[in-house]
Write a protein that holds these residues in place. Structure first.
Motif, PDB file in Angstrom:
ATOM      1  N   ASP A 160       6.642  -2.613  -6.389  1.00 34.27           N
ATOM      2  CA  ASP A 160       5.564  -2.819  -6.922  1.00 34.27           C
ATOM      3  C   ASP A 160       4.343  -2.369  -6.195  1.00 34.27           C
ATOM      4  O   ASP A 160       4.402  -2.295  -4.902  1.00 34.27           O
ATOM      5  CB  ASP A 160       5.320  -4.352  -7.094  1.00 34.27           C
ATOM      6  CG  ASP A 160       6.119  -4.979  -8.376  1.00 34.27           C
ATOM      7  OD1 ASP A 160       6.810  -4.113  -9.107  1.00 34.27           O
ATOM      8  OD2 ASP A 160       6.004  -6.145  -8.298  1.00 34.27           O
ATOM      9  N   GLY A 234       9.022  -9.100  -3.452  1.00 39.39           N
ATOM     10  CA  GLY A 234      10.294  -9.465  -4.124  1.00 39.39           C
ATOM     11  C   GLY A 234      11.229 -10.125  -2.934  1.00 39.39           C
ATOM     12  O   GLY A 234      10.999  -9.921  -1.804  1.00 39.39           O
ATOM     13  N   SER A 235      12.315 -10.665  -3.354  1.00 34.02           N
ATOM     14  CA  SER A 235      13.114 -11.447  -2.965  1.00 34.02           C
ATOM     15  C   SER A 235      14.501 -11.436  -3.343  1.00 34.02           C
ATOM     16  O   SER A 235      14.659 -11.442  -4.657  1.00 34.02           O
ATOM     17  CB  SER A 235      12.568 -12.961  -2.186  1.00 34.02           C
ATOM     18  OG  SER A 235      13.602 -13.554  -1.538  1.00 34.02           O
TER      19      SER A 235
END
Length: 513
Positions: A160, A234-235
Motif C-alpha cells: 500500500d 499489513g500483518s
C-alpha cells in the motif's frame, strides 16, 4: 607471514550462555519537538565500584515504549553473583560518550535474579534513586541451547501507498511467548519502494519460535516514519514449518558455535598494530601518550599488557606479529604505515607479550612520530592473509587485527573501503582507544546501529569492528579484555556458518544437535 595461531581455550572457561531481550515502557520524554530516541547500555560489575560497558542496543527514533531488537548474550555462572546495570539514554547526537546524552533511568540487578524470574519488569531509577517518571524496563532471559538457525530472503509486492505515492517499508518478526509477542528481528528500512527486497538475514530458531517450528510467528510490515509513529501496512501469522513449505524464502540449518570452530581446529591469528603518529605527543614529554614514566609504563604499554595477557592464553606458540604505523623509520626516515616494530620484515613476530613490550620499548627511541594516521595499509595487510585462507574453502583460520591508537584518523575514506572489503573475509578488527581524545571516528567505524558504508556507498557484509576506549576501564585489565573480546565469538561463528564452512577436524562428522 603476519599471524599467530591460537589453540583451544581450557574447558574451565566454558559457561552457560544466556540471551537477554530488553524493552521499556513510559520513558521520560526529553525532546521538545519530538519523542525521546532511546538506547539501552549494559554495564557489568567486575569488583567494588568498577563497572565496564558490555554493549549497547540499537537506538530507536522517537519512541517512549521501545522494543529493542539487539540482544545481549552473557556467560552465566551459577556460583557467581554477576551484577548488571541497564542504563537507558535519549540519544541526541552522534557523540559516542553517553554522558553527553540525556539519562532516562537505570536498573541494577543480578543475572541470577533475571534468570530465576525468566522475565522481570522493574521501575527505572534516576541517579539519586528517585523514580524516572513512570518508566519501566522489562528483561527476558533465555538459555542458549538450540544451535539451529533460519536463513531468510524476504521480499514483498504491491505494498500500500502510505504517503502520497510511496512507502518506506520494514518488517518486524515476533516470537510468541507466555506473556505475549516478543520482538525477535527487525529488518532495515527500504526507502521509497512498494516492491521491496530486504537484505538476507539469519536468526536463531530459539529467538524466532523457541525452537518449535509449528509455533506461530507474527510478521508486521510498517511504513517507516521519522517521528516514530510508523504506519502499519499489513500483518500475517505463520509457523516456520509453513514458511518452509512455501516459496524458497527460508531454510533451517544446524549451526556451529565459536567453540565448535576453535576446538575443531580453527586457528585464530592475532596481529597487533601500534599508533606512532605525531598526535600522540613527543615521547620525551610527560604529556605524551608514548612517554614512559619512571615506573616503566604508559597507556600503550598498559593496554598491551591488559589485552595481550588474554590473547596469549589462547596461543600455543605465543608469537605475535606487531606493526607500527605513522612514523619515520630508520635508516631513511621515510614515513611508513606498516613497519614491524622489531624492524625485521621477514620475521615480524615477537615472543610473548614480554617480547611485544620489549620490542616496543626498543623501537620507540629509533623512530620519529610523524603522520598522517592511516589505518587502511595495515588493514589491507592482514586482509591479504585472510583472503588467502578463505580460498582454502575451509574454516581453518580466522584473523584478528588489534589496533592501539589515540583516535585521530586521516584516511577515513580508504579505511572505510578497506573495512567493507574485509567484511567479506574471515577477519575482525579490534580498536583500543588510548588517551582522552575524541573517539567519534572510531565509534563511526564500529557501526553497531547500521552497517558501515564505503566511500562509494557499498555496505559492509557484516559489522567486524569492535571499539573500546581504554580509560573507561580505569586500569582494570580483566574488564578491558572481556569488553575487547565480547563480539569476537559471534563474528567468527557467524562468518563461517554464513559460508557453510565446517570446523576442520569435524569435516566428516555430523553437525551439532
Amino acid at each position: 607471514m603476519a599471524s599467530a595461531p591460537v589453540s583451544a581455550p581450557a574447558a574451565a572457561h566454558l559457561a552457560s550462555k544466556v540471551e537477554l531481550t530488553i524493552s521499556c515502557e513510559n520513558l521520560m520524554d526529553m525532546d521538545v519537538f519530538s519523542k525521546s530516541d532511546p538506547l539501552c547500555a549494559l554495564y557489568i560489575n567486575t569488583s567494588g565500584s568498577h563497572w565496564y560497558e558490555f554493549g549497547r542496543t540499537e537506538m530507536i527514533l522517537n519512541c517512549l515504549n521501545p522494543k529493542f531488537a539487539r540482544k545481549f548474550v552473557i556467560d552465566y555462572y551459577f556460583e557467581m553473583v554477576q551484577r548488571l546495570r541497564f542504563c537507558v539514554y535519549d540519544i541526541d547526537s552522534d557523540t559516542y560518550d553517553l554522558s553527553d546524552h540525556d539519562f532516562l533511568g537505570e536498573l541494577e540487578c543480578t543475572l541470577g535474579q533475571i534468570v530465576s524470574n525468566k522475565q522481570m519488569t522493574r521501575p527505572l531509577l534516576l541517579k539519586d534513586r528517585r523514580p524516572a517518571g513512570h518508566g519501566t524496563i522489562t528483561i527476558s532471559a533465555e538459555e542458549i541451547t538450540d544451535t539451529r538457525v533460519a536463513h531468510f530472503e524476504v521480499s514483498a509486492l504491491r505494498l500500500d501507498k502510505k504517503f502520497l505515492w510511496w512507502s518506506d517499508p520494514f518488517l518486524e518478526f515476533y516470537k510468541q511467548t507466555e506473556t505475549g509477542w516478543q520482538l525477535a528481528h527487525r529488518t532495515e528500512v527500504v526507502q521509497n519502494n512498494r516492491n521491496p527486497v530486504w537484505r538476507p538475514f539469519r536468526i536463531s530458531l530459539r529467538a524466532l519460535c523457541g525452537g518449535d517450528v509449528e509455533k506461530p510467528i507474527k510478521v508486521d510490515c510498517y511504513d517507516n516514519r521519522m517521528n516514530g509513529s510508523h504506519d502499519l501496512i499489513g500483518s500475517f501469522r505463520a509457523s516456520l514449518a509453513e514458511m518452509l513449505t512455501g516459496a524458497h524464502s527460508s531454510q533451517v540449518e544446524k549451526e556451529y558455535s565459536f567453540l565448535d570452530y576453535v576446538m575443531g581446529g580453527c586457528q585464530i591469528n592475532f596481529t597487533i598494530a601500534i599508533d606512532f603518529t605525531g598526535s600522540n605527543g613527543d615521547p620525551m614529554s610527560p604529556q605524551s601518550l608514548h612517554y614512559i614514566n619512571p615506573e616503566g609504563y604508559n597507556e600503550y604499554l598498559q593496554a598491551i599488557w591488559a589485552v595481550g595477557n588474554v590473547i596469549q592464553d589462547y596461543d600455543s606458540t605465543k608469537m605475535f606479529p606487531v606493526f607500527g604505523f605513522g612514523a619515520q623509520i630508520p635508516p631513511s626516515l621515510q614515513v611508513s604505515h606498516e613497519f614491524p616494530i622489531n624492524f625485521n620484515p621477514t620475521n615480524p613476530f615477537c615472543a610473548g607479550i614480554e617480547g611485544v613490550v620489549q620490542a616496543y620499548q626498543q623501537c620507540l627511541p629509533q623512530v620519529k612520530l610523524w603522520g598522517p594516521t592511516n589505518f587502511a595499509p595495515i588493514i589491507r595487510h592482514v586482509a591479504c592473509f585472510a583472503r588467502q585462507a578463505l580460498r582454502q574453502n575451509m574454516a581453518s583460520q580466522y584473523f584478528v587485527l588489534l589496533i592501539l591508537t589515540d583516535g585521530v584518523i586521516t584516511d577515513m575514506d580508504l579505511t572505510r573501503n578497506a573495512i567493507v572489503e574485509a567484511s567479506h573475509l574471515p577477519m575482525s578488527i579490534i580498536i583500543v582507544g588510548v588517551g582522552g581524545a575524541d573517539f567519534d571516528a572510531m565509534e563511526f567505524l564500529d557501526s553497531d546501529d547500521r552497517l558501515l558504508l564505503s566511500a562509494t556507498g557499498e555496505a559492509a557484509a557484516r559489522d567486524i569492528v569492535q571499539f573500546v576506549p581504554f580509560r573507561q576501564f580505569h586500569g582494570n585489565g580483566v574488564a578491558l579484555a572481556q569488553s575487547v573480546l565480547a563480539e569476537l565469538p559471534d563474528q567468527v561463528s557467524s562468518f563461517f556458518n554464513a559460508y557453510k564452512l565446517k570446523p576442520p577436524n569435524t569435516f566428516n562428522n555430523p553437525p551439532p544437535s
